[in-house]
Each structure stands twice: as structure tokens, then as C-alpha cells.
Design a protein around this motif. Structure first.
Motif, PDB file in Angstrom:
ATOM      1  N   PHE A  97       0.842  -1.196   0.000  1.00  0.00           N
ATOM      2  CA  PHE A  97       0.000   0.000   0.000  1.00  0.00           C
ATOM      3  C   PHE A  97       0.879   1.249   0.000  1.00  0.00           C
ATOM      4  N   GLU A  98       0.606   2.158  -0.948  1.00  0.00           N
ATOM      5  CA  GLU A  98       1.419   3.360  -1.078  1.00  0.00           C
ATOM      6  C   GLU A  98       0.739   4.605  -0.512  1.00  0.00           C
ATOM      7  N   ALA A 122      -7.298   4.060  -3.270  1.00  0.00           N
ATOM      8  CA  ALA A 122      -6.153   3.466  -2.595  1.00  0.00           C
ATOM      9  C   ALA A 122      -5.200   2.962  -3.676  1.00  0.00           C
ATOM     10  N   ILE A 123      -3.932   3.357  -3.580  1.00  0.00           N
ATOM     11  CA  ILE A 123      -2.956   3.018  -4.613  1.00  0.00           C
ATOM     12  C   ILE A 123      -1.905   2.085  -4.026  1.00  0.00           C
ATOM     13  N   PHE A 124      -1.609   1.010  -4.773  1.00  0.00           N
ATOM     14  CA  PHE A 124      -0.645   0.006  -4.342  1.00  0.00           C
ATOM     15  C   PHE A 124       0.566  -0.003  -5.275  1.00  0.00           C
ATOM     16  N   ARG A 125       1.653  -0.597  -4.781  1.00  0.00           N
ATOM     17  CA  ARG A 125       2.878  -0.665  -5.567  1.00  0.00           C
ATOM     18  C   ARG A 125       2.717  -1.621  -6.750  1.00  0.00           C
ATOM     19  N   GLN A 182      -4.834  -6.652  -5.523  1.00  0.00           N
ATOM     20  CA  GLN A 182      -5.801  -7.758  -5.594  1.00  0.00           C
ATOM     21  C   GLN A 182      -6.051  -8.357  -4.218  1.00  0.00           C
ATOM     22  N   VAL A 183      -5.007  -8.502  -3.431  1.00  0.00           N
ATOM     23  CA  VAL A 183      -5.154  -9.075  -2.091  1.00  0.00           C
ATOM     24  C   VAL A 183      -6.067  -8.185  -1.241  1.00  0.00           C
ATOM     25  N   ALA A 184      -5.836  -6.888  -1.294  1.00  0.00           N
ATOM     26  CA  ALA A 184      -6.638  -5.956  -0.488  1.00  0.00           C
ATOM     27  C   ALA A 184      -8.086  -5.960  -0.945  1.00  0.00           C
ATOM     28  N   LEU A 185      -8.310  -5.938  -2.244  1.00  0.00           N
ATOM     29  CA  LEU A 185      -9.686  -5.913  -2.743  1.00  0.00           C
ATOM     30  C   LEU A 185     -10.436  -7.195  -2.364  1.00  0.00           C
ATOM     31  N   THR A 186      -9.761  -8.322  -2.486  1.00  0.00           N
ATOM     32  CA  THR A 186     -10.401  -9.592  -2.149  1.00  0.00           C
ATOM     33  C   THR A 186     -10.820  -9.627  -0.681  1.00  0.00           C
TER      34      THR A 186
END
Length: 406
Positions: free
Chosen positions: A103-104, A117-120, A126-130
Motif C-alpha cells: 500500500f502506497e 487506494a494506490i498500491f505498488r 488484488q489481495v486488499a480488494l479480495t
């Protein structure tokens, strides 16, 4: 997330209706209690309301234009935003995502009902959304989050910032060199008051002579009245003359129309259509380009009442192009050439605008749009992305016109 598991969006007018019997029939009665069935239906309703709100705010017709079916490293939280939560902070939103690897940062716009929410990496998003999608979130009092993937270009359009490492540009100069002319204080405060008084007098006369009715038409949340020619909002073309307040332009418009030609003589034209629009606070108009085949090269907009931010975007480009202009009361906006044919314009549906870092509440606004009907219903412009010259509706209109001539 949109897909087979999410019901089709309800019509906006149906969003406030909860029918318990429908809720009961839509669930598997052998697995859910009556309370669970009702709660499931309410959650579905809230989900649909969140999607519908985002569409209204952005002036977009379909969620397919906003969300990606393919995973990306940027997640949109559809139902969590500053204007939806009241005082949502970046820190609060970050607290819900910080536990996930990669997570950025969080992005919150103070005038939007959604956030990001922006990820690297995409795999980390995908993990966070799931784990979070459609599940109670403790950081938001167990409110279920609605999450969607968005592409870098859509993120840029919605937030006016580029993704880190992206080569996409989100701003481009739109000025006189491209056909946009803006004249502040085109009319005086006294002229503005006189014009608004004339509009009210016309309305009172219409009511007194029309059996209690006037010539205003409600289009979504705004009100319009046409002189000279009407506009058909279904065909997006010139409409039935019977729906005009008058087939002549009002006498009170002559002075500022003449002055308009004097101010910009290179684009002087003789308009034969005038449209008054009244925007209550929060009302707007979705992204659109005035039909190429319905109207000629130049159109003008006179603003009155209170200021509002107008957004412009250039679809079909390799870059996400978006720019804005603050339309002040008594100003004149004239569009011709590229600005007229290649750029869409919109007024977002919201109650505030963010101008120079400050929040400005919207009040009632009036505008007068001045155009000239294209009698040939033909367009040979060099901007095909938004041109309707080959549209089936236009071809039928041309065939009808040819039949009348024959």
C-alpha cells in the motif's frame, strides 16, 4: 465489485424503494432468515445507490466507462469519500489499507463522494480488494466497502493527477489558439439584472396566456427554455418547433448578441437559436459535445447569477486530457474550431467546486446558449472522434429532409 455477483443498477428513480417481498424472493429462503434477507436487499440497494451517485457526480452514463474488469494497482472506494462521509481524512482511509503489503497512499478529493487506494503492484491491490470488498470495515464503523479497479487514465480524469511513473498527461491548454474565447464582465451587473427580469416577465406572460403553464422543460435537475428552435434530448438534434417559447429570438437578447459579434469579429455569426438554462444548486450537465450536424461552427454561452466550474475533456487522445475553466457571472464563453468540435464540456453534478484550493458553495446559476442551426445537417470537420455525421439518427434526418425537398 461489478460482475455476475452484483445486481444490475436500478433506475435512479427506484433507488429509494425497498420492497421486502422482493427481497425475500431474491434470496434463498432455505439458507437465510427473514432479517438476513431484508439486510441483504438493503445492502444491494446501498451498493446501487453508491454506483448511481458516482455516475451522477461525473456525468457518465455507465459504470463500464469508469471501472476496469482487469485488476490494476489503483482501487476506487466507491462509497467512501469526503462528501459522502463528511470529514473523511487521508489518515482515516489509510488506516483501513495500511495493513496490506504494497500500500502506497490514499487519495481523497474534498468535493467527491469516493476515494482511492494506490498500491505498488497489481497483485498487492488484488489481495486488499479480495479481503475488503463488500465486507464490514472496522475503521468505518463496520460499513461495507464497495471497491473497484480503475485504470491510470480514469484515475487521472477523476482526480486530475497523474499516476506516479505514468507518462500520461492530464492537462492541456485550451485557449484562443484552439478556439476557446473567454470574456469576463461581458455584460454589466445592471444588464444582468435586466436580462433576468425579462426572463421572469416572459414566464409570467406564458403562465397568464397558457392556462397556467409556462415553456420551461425539466431536463434532469436543470430547467431549459428554447427560442427560435427547440432541442430534442433523445435524438440530440434540433427538435419540434412547437416546443419553443417563441420561434423568434427575444428582443431583449439583440443588444448582447450584436456586441458579441463586435468583440470577436473573426467568429461573428447570426444565431437563430437561444436556450435559457436554470441550474439549481448542485445541478449540472454531463460531458457532451454539441452535435456537429445540428449546429454550425460557433456557439456562445453567457453566464449569470453565480460562478461555476466547467470541465473540458478531449476523448480519443493517447493521453488523458482534462482541463477546467471557472465561468464567472456576466462572462461570455465562445467555442469554435477545435474547442467546439474536438472537446466535450460538462458541469459536474455537485454542490461545491474546488477553486484555487478553496471550497465554494454553489448557488443558483443561469446561462444563455446561443447557436445557429446547421440547415444542411452535414459536417466535414477534421475531428471524427466526436462527429455525428455518419450516425444513423443523422442519416434518417437527412433522408427526411431530402424527401421534403423532393
Amino acid at each position: 465489485m461489478l460482475g455476475n455477483e452484483v445486481p444490475v443498477l436500478l433506475e435512479f428513480g427506484d433507488l429509494d424503494i425497498i420492497d421486502v417481498s422482493d427481497a425475500e424472493e431474491s434470496a434463498d429462503s432455505e439458507k437465510l432468515t427473514r432479517r438476513e434477507r431484508i439486510e441483504q436487499f438493503r445492502m444491494s440497494k446501498r451498493r446501487n445507490e453508491a454506483y448511481a451517485t458516482m455516475l451522477r457526480v461525473e456525468g457518465i452514463a455507465s459504470t463500464a466507462e469508469l471501472f476496469s474488469q482487469q485488476p490494476s494497482r489503483t482501487i476506487c472506494i466507491v462509497n467512501i469519500g469526503y462528501s459522502a462521509e463528511g470529514l473523511l481524512t487521508v489518515q482515516l482511509l489509510e488506516s483501513a489499507f495500511r495493513r496490506f503489503d504494497g500500500f502506497e497512499r490514499a487519495v481523497v478529493d474534498i468535493v467527491k463522494p469516493y476515494s482511492f487506494a494506490i498500491f505498488r503492484r497489481t497483485s498487492e491491490a488484488q489481495v486488499a480488494l479480495t479481503e475488503l470488498h463488500d465486507k464490514p470495515c472496522p475503521e468505518f464503523k463496520n460499513k461495507s466497502l464497495i471497491l473497484e479497479y480503475v485504470t491510470p487514465s480514469i484515475f487521472s480524469q477523476l482526480t486530475k493527477e497523474s499516476m506516479p511513473g505514468s507518462t500520461e498527461s492530464i492537462a492541456e491548454t485550451l485557449d484562443e489558439s484552439r478556439g476557446l474565447y473567454y470574456i469576463a464582465d461581458f455584460i454589466s451587473e445592471q444588464e444582468e439584472q435586466d436580462i433576468l427580469a425579462h426572463i421572469r416577465e416572459d414566464e409570467e406572460r406564458e403562465i397568464s396566456t397558457g392556462g397556467g403553464s409556462d415553456k420551461w422543460h425539466r431536463i434532469q435537475e436543470r430547467y431549459v427554455k428554447h427560442y427560435g428552435h427547440s432541442f430534442d434530448y433523445q435524438t440530440k438534434h434540433v427538435g419540434d418547433a412547437a416546443k419553443t417559447a417563441s420561434q423568434q429570438l427575444p428582443l431583449w437578447s439583440q443588444s448582447f448578441i450584436e456586441r458579441m459579434s463586435e468583440c470577436i469579429p473573426a467568429h461573428a455569426f447570426e444565431p437563430d437559436m437561444l436556450t435559457i438554462q436554470r441550474y439549481p444548486p448542485g445541478a449540472g450537465i454531463s460531458f457532451h459535445v454539441d452535435s456537429h450536424t445540428a449546429f454550425t461552427d460557433t456557439l456562445a454561452v453567457l453566464s449569470m447569477g453565480t460562478p461555476v466550474q466547467m470541465d473540458f475533456r478531449k476523448p480519443g487522445a493517447h493521453k488523458a486530457v482534462l482541463t477546467s475553466l471557472d465561468l464567472e457571472p456576466r462572462s461570455l464563453l465562445l467555442l469554435t474550431g477545435e474547442a467546439r468540435y474536438a472537446w466535450e464540456h460538462a458541469i459536474r453534478i455537485r454542490r461545491t467546486d474546488l477553486v484555487n484550493g478553496a471550497i465554494r458553495e454553489r448557488q443558483e446559476r443561469w446561462s444563455i446558449t446561443i447557436r445557429k442551426v446547421n440547415k444542411t445537417i452535414e459536417c466535414d470537420c477534421k475531428y471524427p472522434n466526436l462527429c455525428d455525421n455518419d450516425a444513423e439518427t443523422v442519416q434518417r434526418l437527412r433522408a427526411r429532409l431530402q424527401h421534403q425537398r423532393d
